[in-house]
Design an enzyme around this catalytic site. Structure first.
Site, PDB file in Angstrom:
ATOM      1  CB  CYS A 198      63.901  23.126  37.211  1.00 31.48           C
ATOM      2  SG  CYS A 198      62.390  24.458  38.185  1.00 31.48           S
ATOM      3  CE  LYS A 244      61.064  24.867  34.468  1.00 32.72           C
ATOM      4  NZ  LYS A 244      61.751  26.076  33.979  1.00 32.72           N
ATOM      5  CG  ASP A 249      40.005  22.995  36.739  1.00 34.35           C
ATOM      6  OD1 ASP A 249      39.479  22.349  37.924  1.00 34.35           O
ATOM      7  OD2 ASP A 249      39.100  23.870  36.937  1.00 34.35           O
ATOM      8  CG  ASP A 301      36.160  26.736  37.480  1.00 32.19           C
ATOM      9  OD1 ASP A 301      35.388  25.688  38.003  1.00 32.19           O
ATOM     10  OD2 ASP A 301      36.635  25.875  37.877  1.00 32.19           O
ATOM     11  N   GLY A 335      52.950  28.844  29.943  1.00 38.84           N
ATOM     12  CA  GLY A 335      52.704  27.584  30.392  1.00 38.84           C
ATOM     13  C   GLY A 335      54.320  26.885  31.366  1.00 38.84           C
ATOM     14  CG  ASP A 353      31.508  24.334  36.712  1.00 35.11           C
ATOM     15  OD1 ASP A 353      31.802  24.333  37.975  1.00 35.11           O
ATOM     16  OD2 ASP A 353      33.396  23.598  36.392  1.00 35.11           O
TER      17      ASP A 353
END
Length: 753
Positions: free
Chosen positions: A424, A427, A474, A497, A547, A635
């Site tokens: 962390c 970050k 991904d 996907d 996120g 895919d």
């Protein structure tokens, strides 16, 4: 794409791929300033060298001979290239406005964009198709190609009347070359040159005027001097001669090479402009009243002494521009003034590999024969192009070091502290992230109870109780320098996907790893990347709910997507029915193209085409195939076509037969395979399948089968009797490259023919 170890501190943005900006790009890359990031923005991947245009039209040069491949050049030099249309600039906020994408921030910018001929007034609406403006050159070439095709096809009894409006050097050259091609090919057409003056090119050089007049007469080109074009009507040009008489000249096409006009966004942006709209610059090529905005080339009004619109000035301004931009950033040494020569030599192409020298003062070149002058011009032009074109290898080089020279000067402060922690500790600061997110417009979604701006540890969402949940993740490194487009493609790739399983994407979370830079640069990069991500998520109805950000050695992105699918709509990978036809919805070749692009060996047009395909959503394909009896769907991504086909076979008593020649390839992929280029994953894809493949089924013989794809197409099977209708449905839904590439067979095998 070159990875940087030096933190990014400042941004230089070059607006347009003109001759001066290209020189700045090359010189600053070869003698870099540490911590300076250079971005070139152009709406064209290939920038034409105007000096070689007549030779190209005459057939003496190929397209690549006389165009700067801006994408390749930037890749070779380790700089950013952004393909976008510039629509404005805000010098106060230091923001460049682009069409259909977010603004780009700059610390210093240089404008060297194209111009257009001044338009004909009172243009009749139905007659616009008859006009072919000489500028911008990139658009003119497309019009020229269509005109030549029309001349070849024309079989009428009357000659097609063609007019060239404007008798500057460009207009005279175009008229002569057009008539030369007509005569050489026995096309049924005639050429008229129309101009407002009683002289050709310039009033001072009477010798050149006489030579050009004789050349025009010998070619059988009708010349109408002292004639003004009042209007282009459906049936022709309405003209007024020196005596004030009005007449109509019938015309099939009018090629416009008149006085230049400035881009309208100059004045809209509040830039200092002259009465004709060109940016007013000082002798140091700084826009008036600006200290961080330079301009050069045909788009400027040089306030100390107005200049002709001639490419030679842009070439000569390049060195001064680079020096002054370097002085701006380094604060070492004074800026230099641009001192234009009073007389500019121009070598005018007159067809048949001949040229005429035009200069307002005496020059020894004026006495050379036209054939020798052409060789002089050809040598000068080719030498200039060689300086600014990326080096091309005949085969993939065994070793290639793309690292640029070490900077002799750096903008990075001595007390810079790199973020070298792990976990962390890597970050980004909360303030950096918050300020970036606050710039983004994140759409609201009723299913999102707590989202990205609520500051909770988790997103809270509500989905329908009647649906199954889909989740996918991904992650990959950056493979191109434009952060906005990289964000777009990463999002499209991640959504795929969900579509491959027949679902609807609902929410997404994004993880970003950014290279070393200042907080201000990090904020800008997050904004650009996330704007690209949102540009793909929002139209797809996908809510951004959270996120993570961090700092690392290089730019990378991870996207997690959550979706839903009805129990009866789930598509699975495994094939189940022998006799079905295999359909692929996108071409193959992104792996090899971007592997070559990292070495600056992929033509910019090849990269553009691959990017265009990668940005196309597989949702379009899913919508088209839903009514059909789909058996097996996936895919095509990192494992390549054959790797994903192997997953579809599974352990069932079923297999696939692929017609290798039916596989659609991106332009350039075949050439790059032949030269030995391949993505790093291609060999590993082969090795993972080697034990189940015949000895001849390898990357050397069938490279497209193992090429890893980013945001590739769907591969699925439909019954034989539905295949044609399915293809038609795909094509109607703009999945234009969809095609049958093979069939499902009744034994567990992979056969390639």
């Amino acid at each position: 794409m070159i990875n940087r170890t030096t933190p990014i501190v400042s941004d230089l943005v070059l607006l347009g791929g003109g001759h001066a900006n290209i020189q700045v790009l090359k010189m600053l890359a070869m003698h870099p300033i540490g911590g300076l990031r250079i971005t070139l923005i152009s709406d064209q991947t290939h920038s034409p060298y105007s000096g070689m245009l007549p030779g190209y039209l005459a057939g003496y040069y190929g397209y690549e001979d006389c165009h700067f491949d801006l994408r390749r050049l930037c890749e070779e030099l380790g700089q950013r290239f952004i393909k976008a249309k510039i629509i404005g600039i805000d010098p106060e906020r230091k923001k460049i406005q682009l069409e259909n994408r977010p603004e780009i921030r700059y610390d210093c910018a240089s404008i060297n964009v194209g111009i257009a001929p001044r338009r004909i007034e009172n243009l009749a609406p139905a007659s616009a198709a008859k006009l072919i403006p000489l500028k911008p050159i990139s658009q003119f070439i497309a019009h020229w190609d269509r005109l030549i095709a029309d001349l070849k096809a024309y079989q009428g009894p009357e000659p097609l009347p063609l007019a060239v409006v404007g008798a500057g050097a460009a207009g005279v050259e175009i008229a002569i070359i057009l008539k030369m091609l007509i005569d050489q090919n026995d096309w049924n057409a005639e050429v008229t040159l129309i101009h407002r003056h009683d002289f050709l090119v310039s009033p001072q050089d009477t010798r050149a005027q006489k030579q050009l007049s004789n050349t025009l007469a010998a070619a059988g080109i009708r010349v109408l001097p002292n004639t003004e074009v009042l209007q282009l009507q459906e049936n022709g040009l309405r003209l007024k001669d020196a005596q004030g008489r009005i007449q109509t000249q019938e015309v099939y096409r009018a090629l416009i090479a008149t006085q230049a006009a400035a881009p309208p966004w100059f004045e809209r942006s509040g830039l200092p402009v002259d009465p004709d709209g060109f940016v007013k610059v000082s002798e140091k090529l700084l826009a008036e009243h600006q200290d961080a905005l330079f301009a050069a080339g045909d788009c400027i009004h040089f306030t100390p002494s107005p200049l002709k619109k001639a490419g030679v000035y842009a070439v000569r301004q390049g060195r001064i521009l680079e020096h002054n931009i370097r002085a701006f950033f380094t604060r070492q040494g004074a800026m230099k003034p641009f001192r234009p020569k009073k007389a500019v030599l121009s070598l005018i192409t007159v067809g048949n590999r001949k040229a005429i020298a035009h200069q307002d003062s005496a020059s020894v070149l004026r006495w050379l024969p036209p054939s020798l002058l052409w060789r002089v011009k050809d040598s000068i032009d080719r030498r200039f192009m060689r300086r600014f074109q990326a080096h091309t290898f005949a085969v993939k080089p065994a070793h290639f070091n793309p690292v640029m020279p070490r900077p002799q000067f750096t903008l990075v402060p001595e007390d810079w502290q790199d973020n070298t922690c792990g976990g962390c500790g890597s970050k980004l600061a909360a303030s950096t992230l918050t300020q970036s997110l606050n710039q983004l417009t994140i759409p609201q979604d009723d299913s999102v109870l707590l989202g990205v701006k609520d500051g909770e540890d988790c997103a809270l969402t509500r989905f329908s109780e009647q649906s199954l949940c889909l989740q996918s993740l991904d992650q990959f490194r950056a493979f191109l320098s434009d952060p906005f487009v990289f964000g777009q493609i990463a999002a499209q790739h991640a959504l795929s996907d969900i579509y491959a399983m027949g679902g609807t994407a609902k929410t997404a979370q994004v993880g970003l790893t950014l290279g070393p830079a200042t907080e201000r640069m990090h904020r800008e990069d997050i904004f650009q990347l996330m704007s690209g991500v949102l540009d793909r998520l929002t139209p797809s109805g996908v809510a951004l709910v959270g996120g993570h950000t961090g700092e690392g050695a290089e730019l990378a992105i991870a996207i997690s997507v959550q979706g839903e699918v009805g129990p009866q709509q789930v598509l699975r990978k495994q094939l189940t029915r022998a006799g079905n036809r295999l359909i692929l919805t996108k071409p193959i070749g992104t792996g090899v193209i971007f592997a070559a692009n990292m070495l600056a060996q992929a033509n910019g047009k090849w990269v553009d085409a691959a990017l265009f395909s990668m940005l196309q959503s597989n949702k379009l394909a899913l919508e088209a195939i839903r009514p059909f009896d789909i058996a097996g769907c996936t895919d095509i991504t990192g494992f390549g076509l054959l790797g994903h086909a192997f997953e579809m076979i599974g352990k069932n008593a079923i297999g696939v037969k692929i017609d290798y020649q039916a596989i659609p390839l991106f332009d350039g992929a075949r050439d790059l395979f032949a030269k030995g280029y391949s993505a790093s994953l291609a060999e590993r894809n082969y090795q993972s399948l080697r034990s189940v493949l015949s000895s001849d089924l390898n990357p050397a013989n069938f490279p497209a089968l193992f090429d890893p794809q980013t945001s590739g197409g769907l591969l699925f099977s439909v019954p034989f009797e539905q295949a044609q209708d399915c293809l038609q449905a795909l094509h109607r839904n703009h999945v234009v490259n969809a095609c049958v590439i093979g069939e499902v067979i009744d034994r567990n095998a992979m056969i390639v023919v």
